[in-house]
Structures are given as structure tokens and as C-alpha cells.
Design a protein around this motif. Sequence first.
Motif, PDB file in Angstrom:
ATOM      1  N   TYR A  84      96.611 132.498  98.696  1.00 47.56           N
ATOM      2  CA  TYR A  84      96.120 131.846  99.917  1.00 47.56           C
ATOM      3  C   TYR A  84      96.339 132.688 101.174  1.00 47.56           C
ATOM      4  O   TYR A  84      95.766 132.373 102.222  1.00 47.56           O
ATOM      5  CB  TYR A  84      96.862 130.519 100.153  1.00 47.56           C
ATOM      6  CG  TYR A  84      96.598 129.441  99.135  1.00 47.56           C
ATOM      7  CD1 TYR A  84      95.316 128.923  98.945  1.00 47.56           C
ATOM      8  CD2 TYR A  84      97.636 128.901  98.377  1.00 47.56           C
ATOM      9  CE1 TYR A  84      95.079 127.904  98.024  1.00 47.56           C
ATOM     10  CE2 TYR A  84      97.410 127.882  97.463  1.00 47.56           C
ATOM     11  CZ  TYR A  84      96.130 127.399  97.288  1.00 47.56           C
ATOM     12  OH  TYR A  84      95.899 126.390  96.381  1.00 47.56           O
ATOM     13  N   GLY A  85      97.243 133.703 101.086  1.00 49.42           N
ATOM     14  CA  GLY A  85      97.693 134.312 102.338  1.00 49.42           C
ATOM     15  C   GLY A  85      98.610 133.317 103.035  1.00 49.42           C
ATOM     16  O   GLY A  85      99.286 132.519 102.380  1.00 49.42           O
ATOM     17  N   ARG A 117      89.921 128.574 101.013  1.00 50.26           N
ATOM     18  CA  ARG A 117      89.459 129.946 100.808  1.00 50.26           C
ATOM     19  C   ARG A 117      90.668 130.826 100.475  1.00 50.26           C
ATOM     20  O   ARG A 117      91.728 130.679 101.096  1.00 50.26           O
ATOM     21  CB  ARG A 117      88.802 130.448 102.102  1.00 50.26           C
ATOM     22  CG  ARG A 117      87.956 131.692 101.958  1.00 50.26           C
ATOM     23  CD  ARG A 117      87.264 131.985 103.278  1.00 50.26           C
ATOM     24  NE  ARG A 117      88.239 132.147 104.370  1.00 50.26           N
ATOM     25  CZ  ARG A 117      88.835 133.299 104.672  1.00 50.26           C
ATOM     26  NH1 ARG A 117      88.574 134.393 103.983  1.00 50.26           N
ATOM     27  NH2 ARG A 117      89.693 133.355 105.669  1.00 50.26           N
ATOM     28  N   ASN A 126      92.831 134.271 100.445  1.00 47.89           N
ATOM     29  CA  ASN A 126      92.954 135.327 101.448  1.00 47.89           C
ATOM     30  C   ASN A 126      94.132 136.242 101.095  1.00 47.89           C
ATOM     31  O   ASN A 126      95.128 136.295 101.815  1.00 47.89           O
ATOM     32  CB  ASN A 126      93.172 134.652 102.816  1.00 47.89           C
ATOM     33  CG  ASN A 126      93.061 135.637 103.942  1.00 47.89           C
ATOM     34  OD1 ASN A 126      92.501 136.723 103.783  1.00 47.89           O
ATOM     35  ND2 ASN A 126      93.625 135.285 105.094  1.00 47.89           N
ATOM     36  N   ALA A 170      96.732 139.174 100.700  1.00 48.42           N
ATOM     37  CA  ALA A 170      97.092 140.191 101.699  1.00 48.42           C
ATOM     38  C   ALA A 170      97.945 141.315 101.121  1.00 48.42           C
ATOM     39  O   ALA A 170      98.555 142.087 101.865  1.00 48.42           O
ATOM     40  CB  ALA A 170      97.837 139.509 102.853  1.00 48.42           C
TER      41      ALA A 170
END
Length: 327
Positions: free
Chosen positions: A131-132, A144, A146, A148
Motif C-alpha cells: 500500500y505504501g 490503489r 503504491n 515504495a
Amino acid sequence: MRVVVTGAAGFIGSHVVDALSGAGHEVLAVDAPARSLAPDVARRTWAEVAARPGVVAAEADLAVDELDAVVAADVVVHLAGRPGVRDSWGAGEAIAERDNVRATRRLLAACLDRPAGQRPKVVVASSSSVYGSAGRRPNREDDRLNPASPYAASKVEVERLTGLAAGAGLRTVLLRYFSVYGPRQRPDMAFHRFVEAALHGRPLPVFGDGRNSRSFTHVRDVVAATLAAAAEDLEPGIAVNVGHREHVTVRDAIALLTRALGVRTEIRWETPVAGDATRTWADTTRAEELLGWTATTGLAGGLAEQIAWQRGSRTGDRAMAEGAGVG
Ligand SMILES: NC(=O)c1ccc[n+]([C@@H]2O[C@H](COP(=O)([O-])OP(=O)(O)OC[C@H]3O[C@@H](n4cnc5c(N)ncnc54)[C@H](O)[C@@H]3O)[C@@H](O)[C@H]2O)c1
């Protein structure tokens, strides 16, 4: 039920094997301890796991070895891989690709190769890192993604492959684990490093400013969610968050830890880790609805268990070293 657990010499995997063995299941424990971030720790855990009732231990490197026999089971709980955001940069990226992506691709292919009707259900470990950082509300499974870091990106790819396998007829479920802690926690993880430092009278090494927060989740709760996911009939390919619904800052966790340790601690602030989320926060609605699961272990009590285990394993190490000296 015959269950295969990959990553069985690891932190979460060894607890899953313990629970399955305790419940009387037939378990094939699979690992390649040399592939662990901490091979000596994994070898010790491997020996303990292999001695559990009903458990057969088979060393196999999922990225290269023949897997036909490995996947002859009712359920495969796939926990093997290379965890950790920090170590996934530089040379770690190829390791994450090998032990997370390639290993999972081969495992799923071997499961799909079995005749329909004899294919196992596969529970696959993913991570909150897909997810980030969470924003002002907890992350839901349909948010969404994400990623990193190379580690997070490897887990996104693991999820994509698992979704493809579901589309091709395999019953799969993805579990997004959130910062797991408790006895046998990996030595590279924050609480393990903090407790180790405190027990040696050293400052606690903290990456960043301690304002990061996590849905810290006790391994006992993680095992319960994993076994529930293995048992329930779920929509193939579905992802489920496995995290505590409260997020706690690292500073607050350290305050609890210090109180439980009963010692004075100092902190050594270190450069933040690239790709580390500022906040992870699990929305657990889906886990509650589909698995009847919610994390019940509070951080203070859970940390006390981890501290007791680390204190005990240090005593064990010392006793072994002293024994070796005398002998
Ligand atoms: N611990 C956490 O907080 C956490 C959070 C999110 C996701 N996860 C995921 O959960 C799973 C288990 O995590 P863990 O903390 O128990 O890690 P761990 O490192 O303790 O266990 C992983 C095990 O996989 C084995 N392994 C690695 N590559 C292999 C290969 N090619 N073939 C066979 N075995 C291999 C290792 O030897 C190790 O024993 C991992 O997939 C990890 O990414 C963990």
C-alpha cells in the motif's frame, strides 16, 4: 488435513507449523534455511520444527528445486521468501526477485500442474508494504497499491501472479500481513533489535524520528488468521488484511517496551530507511466478515511475551556457550 508450510524455518512459518501440529494435522515443512536473512537462526528453528509431532521436514529451494512432491497436499501455506524493506535495496533486489517472485511463480505453476481435483488451496503471504503509506484512514484491500521499495514491488508481483493462478483455476488467498512481532521475531526487525540493545545496555537504534506508526500485530493473531484463511471457502485470488486495527507510533511502542523491560533506555536516531512507510494501518472489515477474525493481543502484553522470549533465548545461548567452554 495434509498441509504444506513453506518458510517453515522462519518466524511466522514456525508458529504456523506449531499450531497445525498441535491441532493434529499432517504437516510437510519446507524451507531452505541457507536462503534466510539469518541462516543460523533459521537452522536452529528448523531443527525444532522438524521434531514436532506429525511434521516431516523437507529442505527445498523453491526457486530451483523440483516441486511436484512439495505441492501434494490439501493446503499450501506459502510463507517462504525474503522479507524486509531495508535489505531489498542494492543487491537485495535480485534476492527479492529470486526468493519472492520466482519462488512463488514456480510454486503456483507446480500446484496448477496437478490434475484438477487434486490441486491444493494456496494461502500466499503478502505485505502491508504493497500500500505504501496509509493516509487519514486505514487501508482497505481495494485501495490503489503504491509500493515504495524493491521488497514491496516484489510482493505486488507475487500478488499479480497469485491472481493469474486464481484465474487459471487455483484456489488462492492473499494475506497482507502488517508488522508482525512476538516470540521468534526476526533479528532484523525493530522490536527484536530494540530489546537486544536494551538487554546489552546499548541505546536503541531507531530509524527516522520515531513518529512512524504501524499496525503492530502479534504472531499468535497472525497464525489464527492464516489458519482461518486456509479453512474458509473464499473467492479465489481475494486479498485480506491481517493487521491490528490500531496503529501505534514507534515512540509509543518504545515507551511500552521500556516499561516492560524495567530498564532505562536511550535512543540512537538513525537515517530513515528509504521506502519505509510513515504509517501502516489495517482496515480489518474484510477479515472480520470473511474469517471472523480480529487481532486480540494488545501491544503491551504482546511485547512482554517477546521480551520474555528474548531474555530466555539469551540465557539459553549463554548456557550453551558456557557448556561448550567446560566440555
Ligand atoms: N514478519 C512480518 O512482519 C511480515 C510482514 C509482512 C509480510 N511478511 C511475509 O511473511 C512471510 C514470512 O515472513 P517471516 O517474517 O516469517 O520471514 P522469515 O525470514 O523468518 O521466514 C522466511 C523463510 O523463508 C525461507 N526461504 C527464503 N527463500 C526461500 C527459498 N527460495 N526456498 C525455500 N525457503 C526459502 C527462509 O529460509 C526463511 O526461513 C514472508 O513472505 C514475508 O515477506 C512478513
